[in-house]
Write an enzyme that holds these catalytic residues in place. Structure first.
Site, PDB file in Angstrom:
ATOM      1  N   SER A  50       0.787  -1.222   0.000  1.00 55.62           N
ATOM      2  CA  SER A  50       0.000   0.000   0.000  1.00 55.62           C
ATOM      3  C   SER A  50       0.824   1.279   0.000  1.00 55.62           C
ATOM      4  CB  SER A  50      -0.941  -0.036   1.198  1.00 55.62           C
ATOM      5  OG  SER A  50      -1.883   0.980   1.087  1.00 55.62           O
ATOM      6  N   HIS A  51       0.666   2.065   1.052  1.00 55.02           N
ATOM      7  CA  HIS A  51       1.313   3.378   1.138  1.00 55.02           C
ATOM      8  C   HIS A  51       2.738   3.278   1.660  1.00 55.02           C
ATOM      9  CE1 HIS A  51      -0.510   2.117   4.804  1.00 55.02           C
ATOM     10  NE2 HIS A  51       0.328   2.878   5.468  1.00 55.02           N
ATOM     11  N   ASP A  59      -2.502   6.549  -3.288  1.00 50.70           N
ATOM     12  CA  ASP A  59      -1.328   5.915  -2.675  1.00 50.70           C
ATOM     13  C   ASP A  59      -0.740   4.814  -3.555  1.00 50.70           C
ATOM     14  OD1 ASP A  59      -3.393   4.101  -2.396  1.00 50.70           O
ATOM     15  OD2 ASP A  59      -2.599   3.290  -0.531  1.00 50.70           O
ATOM     16  N   ASP A 113      -1.120   1.595  -3.929  1.00 56.78           N
ATOM     17  CA  ASP A 113      -1.973   0.622  -4.621  1.00 56.78           C
ATOM     18  C   ASP A 113      -3.324   1.193  -5.025  1.00 56.78           C
ATOM     19  OD1 ASP A 113      -2.708   0.780  -1.948  1.00 56.78           O
ATOM     20  OD2 ASP A 113      -3.477  -1.265  -1.895  1.00 56.78           O
ATOM     21  N   ASP A 165      -5.838   2.696  -3.347  1.00 55.55           N
ATOM     22  CA  ASP A 165      -7.083   2.633  -2.578  1.00 55.55           C
ATOM     23  C   ASP A 165      -7.287   3.835  -1.660  1.00 55.55           C
ATOM     24  OD1 ASP A 165      -5.130   1.864  -0.800  1.00 55.55           O
ATOM     25  OD2 ASP A 165      -6.047  -0.047  -0.243  1.00 55.55           O
ATOM     26  N   ARG A 166      -6.229   4.605  -1.407  1.00 54.93           N
ATOM     27  CA  ARG A 166      -6.396   5.776  -0.537  1.00 54.93           C
ATOM     28  C   ARG A 166      -6.585   7.046  -1.364  1.00 54.93           C
ATOM     29  NH1 ARG A 166      -2.691   5.352   4.832  1.00 54.93           N
ATOM     30  NH2 ARG A 166      -3.203   3.199   5.326  1.00 54.93           N
ATOM     31  N   LYS A 223     -11.482  -0.024  -0.452  1.00 58.55           N
ATOM     32  CA  LYS A 223     -11.562   1.421  -0.579  1.00 58.55           C
ATOM     33  C   LYS A 223     -10.992   1.799  -1.940  1.00 58.55           C
ATOM     34  CE  LYS A 223      -7.429   2.059   2.323  1.00 58.55           C
ATOM     35  NZ  LYS A 223      -7.201   0.953   3.273  1.00 58.55           N
TER      36      LYS A 223
HETATM   37  C1  G16 Z   1      -3.767   1.358   8.466  1.00 61.39           C
HETATM   38  C2  G16 Z   1      -4.952   2.262   8.642  1.00 61.39           C
HETATM   39  C3  G16 Z   1      -6.243   1.504   8.388  1.00 61.39           C
HETATM   40  C4  G16 Z   1      -6.216   0.845   7.021  1.00 61.39           C
HETATM   41  C5  G16 Z   1      -4.962   0.009   6.913  1.00 61.39           C
HETATM   42  C6  G16 Z   1      -4.779  -0.578   5.555  1.00 61.39           C
HETATM   43  O1  G16 Z   1      -3.812   0.319   9.411  1.00 61.39           O
HETATM   44  O2  G16 Z   1      -4.972   2.813   9.934  1.00 61.39           O
HETATM   45  O3  G16 Z   1      -7.329   2.376   8.498  1.00 61.39           O
HETATM   46  O4  G16 Z   1      -7.335   0.043   6.835  1.00 61.39           O
HETATM   47  O5  G16 Z   1      -3.814   0.807   7.174  1.00 61.39           O
HETATM   48  O6  G16 Z   1      -4.768   0.444   4.601  1.00 61.39           O
HETATM   49  P1  G16 Z   1      -3.859   0.309   3.322  1.00 61.39           P
HETATM   50  O7  G16 Z   1      -4.285  -0.948   2.647  1.00 61.39           O
HETATM   51  O8  G16 Z   1      -4.133   1.544   2.527  1.00 61.39           O
HETATM   52  O9  G16 Z   1      -2.483   0.229   3.863  1.00 61.39           O
HETATM   53  P2  G16 Z   1      -2.930   0.347  10.742  1.00 61.39           P
HETATM   54  O10 G16 Z   1      -3.210  -0.953  11.389  1.00 61.39           O
HETATM   55  O11 G16 Z   1      -1.502   0.567  10.312  1.00 61.39           O
HETATM   56  O12 G16 Z   1      -3.432   1.538  11.517  1.00 61.39           O
END
Ligand code: G16
Length: 542
Positions: free
Chosen positions: A112-113, A276, A278, A280-281, A375
């Site tokens: 992801s990010h 981001d 991938d 989704d953000r 998302k």
């Molecule tokens: C973080 C965010 C969450 C999100 C998760 C995955 O998790 O706080 O709200 O669902 O990332 O998002 P992405 O797939 O965009 O990485 P955490 O557990 O690090 O707080």
């Protein structure tokens, strides 16, 4: 030829908030990716002859693991694999492909990010047939499998050509390389009024979208520039790079600073956005105004019926617990259900499948709807553009009117990254120990109403998820929430979420950190952040 390979378990393959995320060198250990992929397959039943979707965000190590995953899918008996050209599929596009082609599930390769590159992050996530991230009962079964795995199966064949669209045979299984953008762009055209948005843009409305050298580049180019007529060059950093150009592909005010500065400048475009790693953000910034993700969720929900895909109204709204209560006020006014879930998109799937909610959101820049089960960054951008095209008002005006109608939830998240894990766990344990005695205590003008460790009872499958974050709620609607990240790959990340509700429109102009200053101080007083972590400042403030 199918080979069965002996292997030994790794003890650290527990999926977090969103799949298994580790540094690339961890994934490069012998059989590390193979063990996890085989454990995914071992946890599933009834996939013989079925379709599996595979794609990733193009980060370093993406192609290697895609080759492995396809060969293992063939060896394990899948009938067909759909893979994005070049191994690319954004997370929401992968969710759409799973749903559209009625696949059994999908493997999404992304961290992801998080940054990418030879020493940075990689990740593997399994999505189920509804297109959404596997629920905890599946990830628990996968993890259990990784602890005892002894063999995996792989087809011994030459590498698959991922760069030419079309069908090929891999050890008796069909592999179809698909265009990663087409299906997704078609879906967006169905949901939103593209002619209205084209008119808006044609009338001189300027947009800028920062793809952050990540996966949304090709999607944003096609949709925003080619189909909606945004000026060439409106999409920045549109070529996905394995290391995201050395940047952190996280669309927040720290990592998308240049976009923020541009949007606050004298000659700012009308609308700025970013996505981001991938896809989704999302980050939404109007001329001169940043919209927090929690506010964006509320504003999108309040105006969604202006878009064709949502013209019949919303069934309900869901938000993760740390997300501000701004959306709750919209749900109340619309007379629809509001659901509060733990952090992580996987908790929304059941609610959407049951038809209870249409729009979901997380404070972490995640917004989406039941069009897929992830998302979706570009979806949020397009819904905003559709609303702007109908209302013909600025982002700033829409936000101000929203706050006047519903009140403003001042909101910020403070992250303390790469904190010593023992110190972080100690902080959370000490907070838990105070839960019983906090209610009734006062801190300056703030009086604690309730304090708990959030626990979620899924209304559909009745599963229970405990220890999802410490909530301290004050009288009047303010609160602080503490939780440890489940996506980090080194040390621990402490997240502190701070929120204050202000109904009085004459007080909607305060700078956010100033509006929250008393709560920020109380959060430190109660949790001992500075003394326990040794940090005087958060690493990231969003
Ligand atoms: C973080 C965010 C969450 C999100 C998760 C995955 O998790 O706080 O709200 O669902 O990332 O998002 P992405 O797939 O965009 O990485 P955490 O557990 O690090 O707080």
């Amino acid at each position: 030829m199918i080979r069965t390979v002996q292997t030994t378990p790794y003890k650290d393959q527990k999926p977090g908030t969103s799949g298994l995320r580790k540094k690339v060198p961890v994934f490069q250990q012998t059989n590390y990716a193979e063990n996890f992929i085989q454990s995914i397959f071992n946890s599933l039943e009834g996939f013989r002859g079925e379709t599996l979707v595979i794609g990733g965000d193009g980060r370093y190590y993406n192609r290697e693991v895609i080759q492995i995953a396809i060969k293992m899918a063939a060896a394990n008996g899948f009938g067909r694999v759909l893979v994005g050209r070049g191994g690319i599929l954004s997370t929401p596009a992968a969710s759409n492909v799973i749903r559209k082609y009625k696949a059994f599930g999908g493997i999404v390769l992304s961290a992801s990010h998080n940054p990418g590159g030879p020493t940075e992050d990689f990740g593997i996530k399994y999505n189920i047939g509804n297109g959404g991230p596997a629920p905890e009962k599946v990830t628990d079964a996968i993890y259990a499998g990784t602890r005892t795995i002894e063999t995996y199966k792989i087809a011994e064949v030459a590498d698959i050509n991922l760069d030419t669209e079309g069908s090929q045979n891999v050890a008796g299984m069909e592999v179809v390389v698909i265009d990663p953008v087409t299906d997704y762009a078609e879906l967006m055209e169905k949901l939103f009024d593209f002619p209205a948005i084209r008119n808006l843009i044609g009338g001189g409305f300027r947009i800028v979208f920062d793809a952050m050298s990540a996966v949304t580049g090709p999607y944003a180019k096609e949709i925003l520039e080619n189909r909606l007529g945004a000026a060439k060059g409106s999409v920045l950093n549109f070529i996905p790079l394995p290391d995201f150009g050395g940047h952190h592909p996280d669309p927040n005010l720290v990592h998308a600073r240049a976009l923020y500065e541009e949007m606050m400048g004298d000659d700012a475009p009308d609308f700025g956005a970013a996505s981001d790693g991938d896809g989704d953000r999302n980050l939404i910034i109007g001329k001169g105004i940043f919209i927090t993700p929690s506010d964006s969720l509320a504003m999108l929900a309040a105006n969604a019926s202006l878009a064709p895909g949502y013209s019949k109204g919303l069934a309900g709204i869901a938000r993760s617990m740390p997300t501000s209560a701004a959306a709750d006020r919209v749900a109340e006014k619309l007379g629809i259900g509001i659901y509060e879930t733990p952090t992580g998109w996987k908790f929304f799937g059941n609610l959407m499948d049951a038809g209870l909610v249409t729009i979901c959101g997380e404070e972490s820049a995640g917004t989406g709807s039941n069009h897929v089960r992830e998302k979706d960054g570009l979806w949020a951008v397009l819904l905003w553009l559709n609303i702007l095209a109908v209302r013909m008002e600025s982002v700033q005006d829409i936000a101000r009117q929203h706050w006047t109608t519903y009140g403003r939830n001042y909101y910020s998240r403070h992250d303390y990254e790469e904190v010593d894990a023992d110190a972080a766990n100690g902080l959370v344990t000490a907070l838990r120990d105070q839960l019983a005695t906090l209610p009734g205590k006062t801190f300056g003008k703030l009086k604690v109403a309730t304090a708990d460790d959030f626990s979620y009872n899924d209304p559909i499958d009745k599963s229970v998820s405990n220890n999802q974050g410490i909530r301290i709620l004050f009288e009047g609607g303010s609160r602080v929430v503490f939780r440890l990240s489940g996506t980090g790959t080194s040390g621990a990340t402490l997240r502190v979420y701070i929120e204050r509700y202000e109904p009085d429109a004459s007080r909607h102009d305060t700078e956010t950190q100033a509006a929250l200053a008393d709560l920020i101080a109380v959060a430190d007083e109660i949790a001992g952040i500075k003394t326990r972590t040794g940090r005087t400042e958060p690493t990231v403030i969003t």
